[in-house]
Design a protein around this motif. Structure first.
Motif, PDB file in Angstrom:
ATOM      1  N   VAL A   1       0.837  -1.203   0.000  1.00 42.95           N
ATOM      2  CA  VAL A   1       0.000   0.000   0.000  1.00 42.95           C
ATOM      3  C   VAL A   1       0.871   1.252   0.000  1.00 42.95           C
ATOM      4  CG1 VAL A   1      -1.572   1.364   1.418  1.00 42.95           C
ATOM      5  CG2 VAL A   1      -2.061  -1.046   0.977  1.00 42.95           C
ATOM      6  N   GLU A   2       1.926   1.261   0.800  1.00 42.49           N
ATOM      7  CA  GLU A   2       2.804   2.430   0.850  1.00 42.49           C
ATOM      8  C   GLU A   2       3.588   2.581  -0.449  1.00 42.49           C
ATOM      9  OE1 GLU A   2       2.447   4.673   3.195  1.00 42.49           O
ATOM     10  OE2 GLU A   2       0.892   3.282   3.880  1.00 42.49           O
ATOM     11  N   ALA A   3       3.916   1.464  -1.094  1.00 43.01           N
ATOM     12  CA  ALA A   3       4.568   1.543  -2.404  1.00 43.01           C
ATOM     13  C   ALA A   3       3.642   2.191  -3.429  1.00 43.01           C
ATOM     14  CB  ALA A   3       4.992   0.151  -2.862  1.00 43.01           C
ATOM     15  N   GLN A   4       2.375   1.836  -3.412  1.00 44.00           N
ATOM     16  CA  GLN A   4       1.422   2.446  -4.325  1.00 44.00           C
ATOM     17  C   GLN A   4       1.209   3.920  -4.002  1.00 44.00           C
ATOM     18  OE1 GLN A   4      -2.169   0.101  -4.217  1.00 44.00           O
ATOM     19  NE2 GLN A   4      -1.320  -1.513  -5.518  1.00 44.00           N
ATOM     20  N   ARG A   5       1.247   4.259  -2.749  1.00 41.98           N
ATOM     21  CA  ARG A   5       1.020   5.647  -2.344  1.00 41.98           C
ATOM     22  C   ARG A   5       2.059   6.585  -2.971  1.00 41.98           C
ATOM     23  NH1 ARG A   5      -2.147   6.744   1.851  1.00 41.98           N
ATOM     24  NH2 ARG A   5      -1.670   4.781   2.907  1.00 41.98           N
ATOM     25  N   LYS A   6       3.258   6.069  -3.272  1.00 42.17           N
ATOM     26  CA  LYS A   6       4.319   6.886  -3.855  1.00 42.17           C
ATOM     27  C   LYS A   6       3.922   7.467  -5.205  1.00 42.17           C
ATOM     28  CE  LYS A   6       8.389   6.688  -2.873  1.00 42.17           C
ATOM     29  NZ  LYS A   6       9.366   7.518  -2.146  1.00 42.17           N
ATOM     30  N   VAL A   7       3.041   6.761  -5.948  1.00 46.60           N
ATOM     31  CA  VAL A   7       2.752   7.180  -7.325  1.00 46.60           C
ATOM     32  C   VAL A   7       1.261   7.375  -7.594  1.00 46.60           C
ATOM     33  CG1 VAL A   7       4.817   6.084  -8.243  1.00 46.60           C
ATOM     34  CG2 VAL A   7       2.722   4.758  -8.077  1.00 46.60           C
ATOM     35  N   ALA A   8       0.400   7.099  -6.639  1.00 47.21           N
ATOM     36  CA  ALA A   8      -1.039   7.159  -6.864  1.00 47.21           C
ATOM     37  C   ALA A   8      -1.481   8.579  -7.217  1.00 47.21           C
ATOM     38  CB  ALA A   8      -1.786   6.685  -5.621  1.00 47.21           C
ATOM     39  N   ASN A   9      -2.484   8.646  -8.113  1.00 48.12           N
ATOM     40  CA  ASN A   9      -3.139   9.916  -8.469  1.00 48.12           C
ATOM     41  C   ASN A   9      -2.182  10.935  -9.083  1.00 48.12           C
ATOM     42  OD1 ASN A   9      -5.541   8.856  -7.286  1.00 48.12           O
ATOM     43  ND2 ASN A   9      -4.864   9.547  -5.275  1.00 48.12           N
ATOM     44  N   THR A  10      -1.150  10.478  -9.768  1.00 47.28           N
ATOM     45  CA  THR A  10      -0.182  11.393 -10.366  1.00 47.28           C
ATOM     46  C   THR A  10      -0.453  11.665 -11.839  1.00 47.28           C
ATOM     47  OG1 THR A  10       1.283   9.485 -10.680  1.00 47.28           O
ATOM     48  CG2 THR A  10       1.674  10.862  -8.745  1.00 47.28           C
ATOM     49  N   THR A  11      -1.263  10.844 -12.498  1.00 49.87           N
ATOM     50  CA  THR A  11      -1.677  11.059 -13.879  1.00 49.87           C
ATOM     51  C   THR A  11      -3.189  10.830 -13.933  1.00 49.87           C
ATOM     52  OG1 THR A  11      -1.115   8.754 -14.433  1.00 49.87           O
ATOM     53  CG2 THR A  11       0.569  10.411 -14.862  1.00 49.87           C
ATOM     54  N   PRO A  12      -3.862  11.068 -15.087  1.00 47.89           N
ATOM     55  CA  PRO A  12      -5.329  10.919 -15.113  1.00 47.89           C
ATOM     56  C   PRO A  12      -5.822   9.629 -14.472  1.00 47.89           C
ATOM     57  CG  PRO A  12      -4.567  11.840 -17.170  1.00 47.89           C
ATOM     58  CD  PRO A  12      -3.335  11.525 -16.377  1.00 47.89           C
ATOM     59  N   PHE A  13      -5.120   8.562 -14.670  1.00 46.10           N
ATOM     60  CA  PHE A  13      -5.284   7.325 -13.915  1.00 46.10           C
ATOM     61  C   PHE A  13      -3.935   6.630 -13.910  1.00 46.10           C
ATOM     62  CE2 PHE A  13      -6.785   6.533 -18.251  1.00 46.10           C
ATOM     63  CZ  PHE A  13      -5.965   5.472 -18.652  1.00 46.10           C
ATOM     64  N   VAL A  14      -3.708   5.784 -12.928  1.00 39.81           N
ATOM     65  CA  VAL A  14      -2.437   5.075 -12.783  1.00 39.81           C
ATOM     66  C   VAL A  14      -2.687   3.585 -12.967  1.00 39.81           C
ATOM     67  CG1 VAL A  14      -0.532   4.521 -11.220  1.00 39.81           C
ATOM     68  CG2 VAL A  14      -1.495   6.835 -11.246  1.00 39.81           C
ATOM     69  N   LEU A  15      -1.778   2.925 -13.668  1.00 41.46           N
ATOM     70  CA  LEU A  15      -1.830   1.475 -13.807  1.00 41.46           C
ATOM     71  C   LEU A  15      -0.864   0.866 -12.813  1.00 41.46           C
ATOM     72  CD1 LEU A  15      -1.932   2.799 -16.956  1.00 41.46           C
ATOM     73  CD2 LEU A  15      -2.554   0.410 -17.405  1.00 41.46           C
ATOM     74  N   PHE A  16      -1.349  -0.091 -12.044  1.00 37.53           N
ATOM     75  CA  PHE A  16      -0.519  -0.801 -11.078  1.00 37.53           C
ATOM     76  C   PHE A  16      -0.365  -2.254 -11.509  1.00 37.53           C
ATOM     77  CE2 PHE A  16      -2.097   2.616  -8.249  1.00 37.53           C
ATOM     78  CZ  PHE A  16      -0.877   3.071  -7.772  1.00 37.53           C
ATOM     79  N   SER A  17       0.851  -2.781 -11.334  1.00 42.19           N
ATOM     80  CA  SER A  17       1.120  -4.166 -11.697  1.00 42.19           C
ATOM     81  C   SER A  17       1.932  -4.850 -10.612  1.00 42.19           C
ATOM     82  CB  SER A  17       1.892  -4.221 -13.029  1.00 42.19           C
ATOM     83  OG  SER A  17       2.248  -5.551 -13.360  1.00 42.19           O
ATOM     84  N   ASP A  18       1.627  -6.119 -10.363  1.00 45.69           N
ATOM     85  CA  ASP A  18       2.523  -6.946  -9.570  1.00 45.69           C
ATOM     86  C   ASP A  18       3.772  -7.245 -10.390  1.00 45.69           C
ATOM     87  OD1 ASP A  18       0.697  -6.932  -7.560  1.00 45.69           O
ATOM     88  OD2 ASP A  18       0.171  -9.051  -7.672  1.00 45.69           O
ATOM     89  N   ALA A  19       4.816  -7.709  -9.739  1.00 46.17           N
ATOM     90  CA  ALA A  19       6.082  -7.966 -10.423  1.00 46.17           C
ATOM     91  C   ALA A  19       6.255  -9.418 -10.839  1.00 46.17           C
ATOM     92  CB  ALA A  19       7.246  -7.554  -9.529  1.00 46.17           C
ATOM     93  N   ASP A  20       5.272 -10.275 -10.538  1.00 54.56           N
ATOM     94  CA  ASP A  20       5.405 -11.702 -10.855  1.00 54.56           C
ATOM     95  C   ASP A  20       4.308 -12.159 -11.810  1.00 54.56           C
ATOM     96  OD1 ASP A  20       3.337 -11.417  -9.094  1.00 54.56           O
ATOM     97  OD2 ASP A  20       4.021 -12.935  -7.666  1.00 54.56           O
ATOM     98  N   ILE A  21       3.954 -11.294 -12.779  1.00 53.84           N
ATOM     99  CA  ILE A  21       2.947 -11.641 -13.776  1.00 53.84           C
ATOM    100  C   ILE A  21       3.485 -11.327 -15.165  1.00 53.84           C
ATOM    101  CG2 ILE A  21       1.040 -11.177 -12.190  1.00 53.84           C
ATOM    102  CD1 ILE A  21       0.564  -8.555 -13.766  1.00 53.84           C
ATOM    103  N   LEU A  22       2.791 -11.843 -16.180  1.00 55.01           N
ATOM    104  CA  LEU A  22       3.097 -11.542 -17.574  1.00 55.01           C
ATOM    105  C   LEU A  22       1.870 -10.934 -18.225  1.00 55.01           C
ATOM    106  CD1 LEU A  22       4.953 -14.840 -18.590  1.00 55.01           C
ATOM    107  CD2 LEU A  22       6.003 -12.635 -18.040  1.00 55.01           C
ATOM    108  N   LEU A  23       2.060  -9.847 -18.960  1.00 57.44           N
ATOM    109  CA  LEU A  23       0.972  -9.214 -19.681  1.00 57.44           C
ATOM    110  C   LEU A  23       0.957  -9.690 -21.126  1.00 57.44           C
ATOM    111  CD1 LEU A  23       1.372  -7.262 -17.225  1.00 57.44           C
ATOM    112  CD2 LEU A  23       0.788  -5.392 -18.780  1.00 57.44           C
ATOM    113  N   THR A  24      -0.218  -9.895 -21.687  1.00 56.36           N
ATOM    114  CA  THR A  24      -0.303 -10.097 -23.120  1.00 56.36           C
ATOM    115  C   THR A  24      -0.099  -8.754 -23.811  1.00 56.36           C
ATOM    116  OG1 THR A  24      -2.705  -9.817 -23.104  1.00 56.36           O
ATOM    117  CG2 THR A  24      -1.856 -12.069 -22.895  1.00 56.36           C
TER     118      THR A  24
END
Length: 321
Positions: free
Chosen positions: A73-96
């Motif tokens: 939660v504190e890691a997300q707080r560092k960057v939340a609400n800084t652009t029109p919306f923020v995309l958050f990702s875990d570090a142990d996944i793969l995106l298509t």
């Protein structure tokens, strides 16, 4: 006109998976940038990392490194609400390749949408054990998972990220007892459970949407110990939130699994479903015993955030078709 969006990968000791994750993120981002007037700021927020996660992240030319302490939660707080919306990702996944495009298109097309997220698909198990196959079946078959009203927190876009700080929680925590199991004084810990409740309560069910295209691959637990740690984390945080924010209980009720999905499943999947349900029953008994131990016998505080090692294996694999 070019629109800047931030995509943040929160990571704690993810040196085995983060390189593959970042490669998939960058591919998905570059496809989105080729189709739309968007520019992505990609950041890795290293949360109390003690391994090579930060060094690996810095080796990627498009990635900025930020450092945080105190949990996800504190890691997300560092960057939340800084652009029109923020995309958050875990570090142990793969995106298509189309995941970022699909999620961002949904957010731009529907200004009322507060959270957009993709479907998730489990990777095939690396172990051939009965419990590994049962856990993969539970995560693979649509309708087997218990349906609570929350989104997939492994990858999502959000407009109005709001999570109370520990200082903001103090008036609520003052009325709660000291409890070594729930450890209320530690504040907020899991992001998606609270954010689901908060968005549902403030904006309604239509404010959270799953996109139709794009998905992520992830590795679910493959051992009973990994299953229990996952169950423990989720149930403990739900019960903590029920007591800290009793007004949010009604928006987050469990609806159970889809019995029709069980009837439609193959004989093998129905058998694996029964194995999963048996293991789940053992998890429930173990959870109650651990709760009793910390509340009645232990002098130490329960620490539920032990690593689930099998979910953090290397993602350098050939994806299923």
């Amino acid at each position: 006109m070019m629109t800047t969006l931030r995509l943040a990968i929160t990571a704690r000791n993810e040196e085995r998976a983060i390189a593959c994750c970042l490669s998939s993120v960058i591919r998905s981002v570059e496809r989105a940038e080729a189709r739309h007037p968007w520019r992505f700021d990609i950041a890795v927020v290293a949360d109390d990392c003690t391994d090579r996660t930060a060094a690996i992240a810095q080796s990627f030319p498009r990635v900025r490194l930020l450092v945080s302490s105190g949990g996800k939660v504190e890691a997300q707080r560092k960057v939340a609400n800084t652009t029109p919306f923020v995309l958050f990702s875990d570090a142990d996944i793969l995106l298509t390749d189309d995941t970022v495009t699909a999620v961002c298109e949904a957010m731009f097309e529907r200004p009322d949408l507060q959270i957009a997220y993709p479907r998730k698909q489990p990777l095939p198990p690396t172990r051939g054990t009965l419990i590994a196959n049962a856990l993969n079946c539970y995560n693979r078959v649509n309708g087997f998972q218990e349906r609570r009203r929350y989104f997939n927190g492994k990858f999502f876009a959000i407009r109005d990220w709001q999570v109370p700080t520990l200082a903001e929680l103090k008036p609520r925590l003052a009325s709660l007892p000291q409890d070594r199991f729930y450890a209320f004084h530690q504040g907020m810990r899991i992001d998606d459970i609270w954010l689901s409740r908060d968005i549902l309560r403030r904006y309604g069910a239509d404010a959270i949407g799953e996109v139709e295209s794009g998905h992520i691959w992830y590795r679910p637990p493959e051992t009973f110990n990994g299953m229990y740690r996952t169950y423990h984390r989720m149930r403990l945080e739900i019960e903590r939130l029920n007591q800290i924010f009793p007004e949010s209980v009604g928006v987050h009720q469990r609806r159970g699994y889809d019995r029709d999905a069980v009837r439609r499943a193959s004989p093998r999947d129905r058998w694996l479903w029964r194995v999963f349900r048996l293991a789940l029953g053992v998890c429930q008994v173990r959870y109650r015993a651990e709760k009793l131990y910390y509340q009645r016998l232990s002098r130490t505080v329960c620490i539920p955030w032990k690593s689930i090692e099998e979910t953090k294996q290397s993602l350098d694999i050939v994806l299923p078709a």
